[in-house]
Scaffold this motif. Structure first.
Motif, PDB file in Angstrom:
ATOM      1  N   GLU A  80      -2.340  -0.651   7.500  1.00 49.35           N
ATOM      2  CA  GLU A  80      -1.944  -0.155   8.817  1.00 49.35           C
ATOM      3  C   GLU A  80      -0.475   0.253   8.825  1.00 49.35           C
ATOM      4  OE1 GLU A  80      -3.607  -3.016   8.256  1.00 49.35           O
ATOM      5  OE2 GLU A  80      -5.573  -2.453   9.032  1.00 49.35           O
ATOM      6  N   GLU A  81       0.380  -0.558   8.200  1.00 48.12           N
ATOM      7  CA  GLU A  81       1.803  -0.235   8.140  1.00 48.12           C
ATOM      8  C   GLU A  81       2.049   1.019   7.303  1.00 48.12           C
ATOM      9  OE1 GLU A  81       6.085  -2.288   6.954  1.00 48.12           O
ATOM     10  OE2 GLU A  81       4.238  -3.357   6.514  1.00 48.12           O
ATOM     11  N   ALA A  82       1.340   1.142   6.192  1.00 44.10           N
ATOM     12  CA  ALA A  82       1.490   2.335   5.349  1.00 44.10           C
ATOM     13  C   ALA A  82       1.078   3.590   6.116  1.00 44.10           C
ATOM     14  CB  ALA A  82       0.672   2.188   4.070  1.00 44.10           C
ATOM     15  N   LEU A  83      -0.011   3.500   6.870  1.00 35.89           N
ATOM     16  CA  LEU A  83      -0.478   4.654   7.645  1.00 35.89           C
ATOM     17  C   LEU A  83       0.476   4.993   8.781  1.00 35.89           C
ATOM     18  CD1 LEU A  83      -4.294   3.882   7.694  1.00 35.89           C
ATOM     19  CD2 LEU A  83      -3.157   5.781   6.499  1.00 35.89           C
ATOM     20  N   ALA A  84       1.004   3.967   9.456  1.00 38.31           N
ATOM     21  CA  ALA A  84       1.967   4.210  10.535  1.00 38.31           C
ATOM     22  C   ALA A  84       3.236   4.847   9.979  1.00 38.31           C
ATOM     23  CB  ALA A  84       2.296   2.907  11.260  1.00 38.31           C
ATOM     24  N   ASN A  85       3.708   4.346   8.844  1.00 40.33           N
ATOM     25  CA  ASN A  85       4.898   4.923   8.212  1.00 40.33           C
ATOM     26  C   ASN A  85       4.632   6.353   7.758  1.00 40.33           C
ATOM     27  OD1 ASN A  85       6.280   2.534   8.605  1.00 40.33           O
ATOM     28  ND2 ASN A  85       5.937   1.784   6.528  1.00 40.33           N
ATOM     29  N   LEU A  86       3.412   6.616   7.273  1.00 38.55           N
ATOM     30  CA  LEU A  86       3.052   7.971   6.858  1.00 38.55           C
ATOM     31  C   LEU A  86       3.058   8.919   8.047  1.00 38.55           C
ATOM     32  CD1 LEU A  86       2.111   9.903   4.632  1.00 38.55           C
ATOM     33  CD2 LEU A  86      -0.239   9.258   5.225  1.00 38.55           C
ATOM     34  N   ASP A  87       2.504   8.485   9.173  1.00 40.44           N
ATOM     35  CA  ASP A  87       2.507   9.331  10.374  1.00 40.44           C
ATOM     36  C   ASP A  87       3.933   9.728  10.751  1.00 40.44           C
ATOM     37  OD1 ASP A  87      -0.244   9.354  10.651  1.00 40.44           O
ATOM     38  OD2 ASP A  87      -0.281   7.737  12.122  1.00 40.44           O
ATOM     39  N   GLU A  88       4.835   8.760  10.714  1.00 43.22           N
ATOM     40  CA  GLU A  88       6.231   9.035  11.053  1.00 43.22           C
ATOM     41  C   GLU A  88       6.861   9.993  10.034  1.00 43.22           C
ATOM     42  OE1 GLU A  88      10.453   6.753  11.934  1.00 43.22           O
ATOM     43  OE2 GLU A  88       8.767   5.594  11.150  1.00 43.22           O
ATOM     44  N   ALA A  89       6.597   9.771   8.754  1.00 39.31           N
ATOM     45  CA  ALA A  89       7.166  10.621   7.710  1.00 39.31           C
ATOM     46  C   ALA A  89       6.643  12.056   7.809  1.00 39.31           C
ATOM     47  CB  ALA A  89       6.863  10.041   6.330  1.00 39.31           C
ATOM     48  N   VAL A  90       5.353  12.208   8.089  1.00 38.91           N
ATOM     49  CA  VAL A  90       4.773  13.551   8.243  1.00 38.91           C
ATOM     50  C   VAL A  90       5.393  14.248   9.449  1.00 38.91           C
ATOM     51  CG1 VAL A  90       2.652  14.811   8.835  1.00 38.91           C
ATOM     52  CG2 VAL A  90       2.612  13.070   7.042  1.00 38.91           C
ATOM     53  N   SER A 132       4.265   7.629   1.926  1.00 37.86           N
ATOM     54  CA  SER A 132       5.000   6.491   2.466  1.00 37.86           C
ATOM     55  C   SER A 132       4.335   5.230   1.959  1.00 37.86           C
ATOM     56  CB  SER A 132       5.018   6.538   3.993  1.00 37.86           C
ATOM     57  OG  SER A 132       5.968   5.619   4.484  1.00 37.86           O
ATOM     58  N   GLN A 133       4.883   4.090   2.348  1.00 36.29           N
ATOM     59  CA  GLN A 133       4.310   2.823   1.899  1.00 36.29           C
ATOM     60  C   GLN A 133       4.469   1.759   2.969  1.00 36.29           C
ATOM     61  OE1 GLN A 133       6.413   1.656  -1.601  1.00 36.29           O
ATOM     62  NE2 GLN A 133       8.343   1.322  -0.544  1.00 36.29           N
ATOM     63  N   GLY A 134       3.773   0.645   2.785  1.00 35.45           N
ATOM     64  CA  GLY A 134       3.876  -0.481   3.696  1.00 35.45           C
ATOM     65  C   GLY A 134       3.231  -1.706   3.092  1.00 35.45           C
ATOM     66  N   GLU A 135       3.479  -2.842   3.699  1.00 39.21           N
ATOM     67  CA  GLU A 135       2.905  -4.098   3.212  1.00 39.21           C
ATOM     68  C   GLU A 135       1.394  -4.168   3.473  1.00 39.21           C
ATOM     69  OE1 GLU A 135       4.328  -6.567   1.386  1.00 39.21           O
ATOM     70  OE2 GLU A 135       5.984  -5.140   1.253  1.00 39.21           O
ATOM     71  N   TRP A 167       0.832  -1.201   0.000  1.00 36.57           N
ATOM     72  CA  TRP A 167       0.000   0.000   0.000  1.00 36.57           C
ATOM     73  C   TRP A 167       0.867   1.250   0.000  1.00 36.57           C
ATOM     74  CZ3 TRP A 167      -5.377   0.110   0.120  1.00 36.57           C
ATOM     75  CH2 TRP A 167      -6.006  -1.127   0.250  1.00 36.57           C
ATOM     76  N   SER A 168       0.368   2.301  -0.631  1.00 36.26           N
ATOM     77  CA  SER A 168       0.961   3.634  -0.559  1.00 36.26           C
ATOM     78  C   SER A 168      -0.036   4.527   0.165  1.00 36.26           C
ATOM     79  CB  SER A 168       1.213   4.202  -1.957  1.00 36.26           C
ATOM     80  OG  SER A 168       2.113   3.398  -2.658  1.00 36.26           O
ATOM     81  N   ALA A 169       0.477   5.449   0.968  1.00 35.94           N
ATOM     82  CA  ALA A 169      -0.368   6.402   1.685  1.00 35.94           C
ATOM     83  C   ALA A 169       0.204   7.790   1.454  1.00 35.94           C
ATOM     84  CB  ALA A 169      -0.397   6.084   3.177  1.00 35.94           C
ATOM     85  N   ILE A 170      -0.662   8.730   1.090  1.00 40.60           N
ATOM     86  CA  ILE A 170      -0.231  10.096   0.788  1.00 40.60           C
ATOM     87  C   ILE A 170      -1.055  11.065   1.620  1.00 40.60           C
ATOM     88  CG2 ILE A 170       0.042  11.838  -1.013  1.00 40.60           C
ATOM     89  CD1 ILE A 170      -0.006   9.397  -3.008  1.00 40.60           C
ATOM     90  N   ASP A 171      -0.367  11.936   2.360  1.00 40.97           N
ATOM     91  CA  ASP A 171      -1.026  13.004   3.115  1.00 40.97           C
ATOM     92  C   ASP A 171      -1.202  14.169   2.155  1.00 40.97           C
ATOM     93  OD1 ASP A 171      -1.015  15.582   4.692  1.00 40.97           O
ATOM     94  OD2 ASP A 171      -1.180  14.143   6.322  1.00 40.97           O
ATOM     95  N   GLU A 172      -2.437  14.478   1.812  1.00 39.48           N
ATOM     96  CA  GLU A 172      -2.720  15.485   0.788  1.00 39.48           C
ATOM     97  C   GLU A 172      -2.269  16.890   1.189  1.00 39.48           C
ATOM     98  OE1 GLU A 172      -3.748  14.867  -2.256  1.00 39.48           O
ATOM     99  OE2 GLU A 172      -4.086  12.733  -1.935  1.00 39.48           O
ATOM    100  N   ALA A 173      -2.357  17.233   2.462  1.00 40.90           N
ATOM    101  CA  ALA A 173      -2.021  18.589   2.899  1.00 40.90           C
ATOM    102  C   ALA A 173      -0.525  18.866   2.844  1.00 40.90           C
ATOM    103  CB  ALA A 173      -2.541  18.833   4.312  1.00 40.90           C
ATOM    104  N   THR A 174       0.273  17.866   3.177  1.00 38.08           N
ATOM    105  CA  THR A 174       1.722  18.078   3.223  1.00 38.08           C
ATOM    106  C   THR A 174       2.441  17.568   1.985  1.00 38.08           C
ATOM    107  OG1 THR A 174       2.097  15.950   4.317  1.00 38.08           O
ATOM    108  CG2 THR A 174       1.754  17.885   5.745  1.00 38.08           C
TER     109      THR A 174
END
Length: 67
Positions: free
Chosen positions: A34-44, A28-31, A17-24
């Protein structure tokens, strides 16, 4: 509980999965979702810290990201 963030989730054909925060514009990505979202939170979080410190955030180098 909603955070009010707009996040786009994309399931890859080959898995993961890929997850993109539209505002920023941070992605990020993950298998799993949930992993993609957790990685996105950290990246943001890291990106916002870098912006507040007036330093450049790393340039995305993932081939799936076309920001």
């Amino acid at each position: 509980m909603s955070t009010g963030r707009e996040i786009r989730l994309i399931e890859a054909d080959e898995g993961g999965w890929s997850a993109i925060d539209e505002a920023t514009g941070v992605a990020s990505q993950g298998e799993t979702r949930e992993e993609a979202l957790a990685n996105l939170d950290e990246a943001v979080e890291l990106t916002l810290e870098a912006r507040e410190a007036d330093t450049d955030a790393p340039v995305p180098d993932a081939p799936w990201f076309e920001g």
